[in-house]
Design a protein around this motif. Structure first.
Motif, PDB file in Angstrom:
ATOM      1  N   LEU A  50       6.532   0.178   4.015  1.00  0.00           N
ATOM      2  CA  LEU A  50       5.155   0.004   4.346  1.00  0.00           C
ATOM      3  C   LEU A  50       4.226  -0.766   3.396  1.00  0.00           C
ATOM      4  N   TRP A  51       4.446  -0.275   2.029  1.00  0.00           N
ATOM      5  CA  TRP A  51       3.440  -0.796   0.969  1.00  0.00           C
ATOM      6  C   TRP A  51       3.976  -2.295   0.981  1.00  0.00           C
ATOM      7  N   ARG A  52       5.366  -2.577   1.046  1.00  0.00           N
ATOM      8  CA  ARG A  52       5.821  -3.871   0.582  1.00  0.00           C
ATOM      9  C   ARG A  52       5.398  -4.937   1.799  1.00  0.00           C
ATOM     10  N   GLN A  53       5.377  -4.392   2.959  1.00  0.00           N
ATOM     11  CA  GLN A  53       4.722  -5.072   4.253  1.00  0.00           C
ATOM     12  C   GLN A  53       3.505  -5.581   4.101  1.00  0.00           C
ATOM     13  N   PHE A  54       2.524  -4.380   3.731  1.00  0.00           N
ATOM     14  CA  PHE A  54       1.256  -4.761   3.504  1.00  0.00           C
ATOM     15  C   PHE A  54       0.966  -5.747   2.505  1.00  0.00           C
ATOM     16  N   LEU A  55       1.635  -5.438   1.285  1.00  0.00           N
ATOM     17  CA  LEU A  55       1.285  -6.525   0.099  1.00  0.00           C
ATOM     18  C   LEU A  55       1.803  -7.753   0.278  1.00  0.00           C
ATOM     19  N   GLY A  56       2.770  -8.037   0.825  1.00  0.00           N
ATOM     20  CA  GLY A  56       3.177  -9.632   1.178  1.00  0.00           C
ATOM     21  C   GLY A  56       3.829  -9.910  -0.365  1.00  0.00           C
ATOM     22  N   PRO A  57       3.154 -11.216  -0.481  1.00  0.00           N
ATOM     23  CA  PRO A  57       3.517 -11.663  -1.989  1.00  0.00           C
ATOM     24  C   PRO A  57       3.373 -10.919  -2.952  1.00  0.00           C
ATOM     25  N   ASN A  58       4.454 -11.020  -4.078  1.00  0.00           N
ATOM     26  CA  ASN A  58       4.499 -10.474  -5.259  1.00  0.00           C
ATOM     27  C   ASN A  58       4.396  -8.873  -5.001  1.00  0.00           C
ATOM     28  N   ALA A  59       4.996  -8.414  -3.989  1.00  0.00           N
ATOM     29  CA  ALA A  59       4.893  -7.146  -3.917  1.00  0.00           C
ATOM     30  C   ALA A  59       5.439  -6.281  -4.904  1.00  0.00           C
ATOM     31  N   LEU A 137      -8.877  -1.679  -7.759  1.00  0.00           N
ATOM     32  CA  LEU A 137      -9.466  -1.890  -6.588  1.00  0.00           C
ATOM     33  C   LEU A 137      -8.652  -2.214  -5.403  1.00  0.00           C
ATOM     34  N   TYR A 138      -7.439  -2.948  -5.606  1.00  0.00           N
ATOM     35  CA  TYR A 138      -6.591  -3.317  -4.963  1.00  0.00           C
ATOM     36  C   TYR A 138      -5.489  -2.286  -4.358  1.00  0.00           C
ATOM     37  N   PHE A 139      -5.320  -1.390  -5.216  1.00  0.00           N
ATOM     38  CA  PHE A 139      -4.466  -0.413  -4.943  1.00  0.00           C
ATOM     39  C   PHE A 139      -5.275   0.637  -4.102  1.00  0.00           C
ATOM     40  N   TRP A 140      -6.505   0.913  -4.267  1.00  0.00           N
ATOM     41  CA  TRP A 140      -7.347   1.916  -3.187  1.00  0.00           C
ATOM     42  C   TRP A 140      -7.450   0.890  -1.816  1.00  0.00           C
ATOM     43  N   HIS A 141      -7.554  -0.277  -1.885  1.00  0.00           N
ATOM     44  CA  HIS A 141      -7.831  -1.072  -0.651  1.00  0.00           C
ATOM     45  C   HIS A 141      -6.486  -0.922   0.127  1.00  0.00           C
ATOM     46  N   CYS A 142      -5.106  -0.751  -0.427  1.00  0.00           N
ATOM     47  CA  CYS A 142      -3.832  -0.845   0.283  1.00  0.00           C
ATOM     48  C   CYS A 142      -3.661   0.626   0.720  1.00  0.00           C
ATOM     49  N   ARG A 143      -4.135   1.505  -0.101  1.00  0.00           N
ATOM     50  CA  ARG A 143      -3.861   2.893   0.212  1.00  0.00           C
ATOM     51  C   ARG A 143      -4.685   3.302   1.285  1.00  0.00           C
ATOM     52  N   GLU A 144      -6.016   2.844   1.383  1.00  0.00           N
ATOM     53  CA  GLU A 144      -6.640   3.333   2.453  1.00  0.00           C
ATOM     54  C   GLU A 144      -6.367   2.704   3.797  1.00  0.00           C
ATOM     55  N   HIS A 145      -5.964   1.507   3.818  1.00  0.00           N
ATOM     56  CA  HIS A 145      -5.506   0.491   4.993  1.00  0.00           C
ATOM     57  C   HIS A 145      -4.106   0.989   5.448  1.00  0.00           C
ATOM     58  N   ILE A 146      -3.199   1.307   4.757  1.00  0.00           N
ATOM     59  CA  ILE A 146      -1.986   1.984   5.152  1.00  0.00           C
ATOM     60  C   ILE A 146      -2.141   3.415   5.871  1.00  0.00           C
ATOM     61  N   GLY A 147      -2.837   4.079   5.263  1.00  0.00           N
ATOM     62  CA  GLY A 147      -3.218   5.439   5.411  1.00  0.00           C
ATOM     63  C   GLY A 147      -3.830   5.696   6.887  1.00  0.00           C
ATOM     64  N   GLU A 148      -4.787   4.310   7.163  1.00  0.00           N
ATOM     65  CA  GLU A 148      -5.445   4.390   8.440  1.00  0.00           C
ATOM     66  C   GLU A 148      -4.394   3.877   9.575  1.00  0.00           C
ATOM     67  N   ILE A 149      -3.346   3.069   9.277  1.00  0.00           N
ATOM     68  CA  ILE A 149      -2.360   2.603  10.161  1.00  0.00           C
ATOM     69  C   ILE A 149      -1.413   3.819  10.410  1.00  0.00           C
ATOM     70  N   LYS A 150      -1.232   4.515   9.615  1.00  0.00           N
ATOM     71  CA  LYS A 150      -0.164   5.617   9.674  1.00  0.00           C
ATOM     72  C   LYS A 150      -0.870   6.622  10.659  1.00  0.00           C
ATOM     73  N   LYS A 151      -2.167   6.941  10.519  1.00  0.00           N
ATOM     74  CA  LYS A 151      -2.621   7.888  11.169  1.00  0.00           C
ATOM     75  C   LYS A 151      -3.332   7.570  12.703  1.00  0.00           C
ATOM     76  N   ALA A 152      -3.026   6.299  12.930  1.00  0.00           N
ATOM     77  CA  ALA A 152      -3.155   5.687  14.264  1.00  0.00           C
ATOM     78  C   ALA A 152      -2.273   6.051  15.132  1.00  0.00           C
ATOM     79  N   GLY A 153      -0.904   5.953  14.893  1.00  0.00           N
ATOM     80  CA  GLY A 153       0.094   6.588  15.562  1.00  0.00           C
ATOM     81  C   GLY A 153       0.202   5.665  17.026  1.00  0.00           C
ATOM     82  N   GLY A 154       1.102   6.200  17.608  1.00  0.00           N
ATOM     83  CA  GLY A 154       1.311   5.536  19.022  1.00  0.00           C
ATOM     84  C   GLY A 154       1.990   4.068  18.912  1.00  0.00           C
ATOM     85  N   MET A 155       2.625   3.693  17.665  1.00  0.00           N
ATOM     86  CA  MET A 155       2.870   2.070  17.393  1.00  0.00           C
ATOM     87  C   MET A 155       4.453   2.159  17.207  1.00  0.00           C
ATOM     88  N   ASN A 156       5.122   1.242  17.912  1.00  0.00           N
ATOM     89  CA  ASN A 156       6.590   1.102  17.749  1.00  0.00           C
ATOM     90  C   ASN A 156       6.771   0.374  16.473  1.00  0.00           C
TER      91      ASN A 156
END
Length: 217
Positions: A50-59, A137-156
């Protein structure tokens, strides 16, 4: 009866090809089943993926740095340094990483500070702040957005990958914006060097001052 996945025509169980469109029934069925399996697959649960896909380059680099900000699964602050955020124009680095609020703050902050203090070195202070806090700041940015995507659910799997890449990743065009700014800066600096310091003997206030001194003599 066997239904053709291409034209929905019913065919006998012994048929290998659809008698209406000619599609090979075994291959068509296999392709349809594979597409169905992918569309109904469970979303990715592996945290590292999840983190690698969110981070992209230089993950790899950022995942190593982010380990400093976590202790027993709980976030914590730790000192680190981000050279691109310091050396590059700070607000552009945040914009490059899609941190829009931080980009706005680092775009307006130096200008306001310079205006209020009249000291152009205020921009250097903001650059140092960016270098010291960007990773956290970037760590918190990633953490919050990944958490929101996981909570959303209903995604394949496919949808989740798309959402992670659109929400995270980078904006490559920002690099060229930074290059443009640096070209303007270097051109201005070169012009100032070529012209040299202003000639104080020709300053507008000089003749008037000399006239006053002569009249007093």
């Amino acid at each position: 009866m066997m239904m053709c996945s291409q034209c929905s025509q019913q065919n006998s169980d012994e048929a290998h090809f659809c008698h209406q469109c000619g599609a090979k029934l075994a291959e068509a069925t296999t392709a349809a089943e594979a597409a169905t399996d992918r569309s109904t697959a469970q979303p990715i649960q592996n945290e590292d993926t999840l983190w690698r896909q969110f981070l992209g380059p230089n993950a790899d680099h950022y995942l190593t740095v982010f380990k400093k900000f976590s202790s027993n699964g709980q976030p914590k602050f730790a000192l680190s340094w981000n050279w691109p955020a310091f050396l590059y124009i700070s607000f552009l680095w945040f914009l490059y990483r899609k941190m829009y609020l931080h980009a706005f703050v680092y775009a307006v902050g130096p200008m306001v500070s310079t205006y209020l203090t009249g000291d152009f070195s205020a921009g250097i202070v903001w650059s140092v702040m960016a270098g010291a806090t960007a990773n956290y700041l970037y760590f918190w940015h990633c953490r919050e957005h990944i958490g929101e995507i996981k909570k959303a659910g209903g995604m394949n799997v496919a949808v989740q990958e798309t959402v992670l890449k659109e929400s995270g990743g980078v904006q490559p065009y920002v690099i060229w914006v930074g290059v443009f700014f640096y070209i303007i800066f270097l051109a201005t600096l070169t012009k100032m060097v070529q012209e040299g310091p202003p000639d104080l003997e020709q300053a507008p206030g000089r003749p008037a001052k000399q006239a006053v001194l002569l009249s007093q003599a």
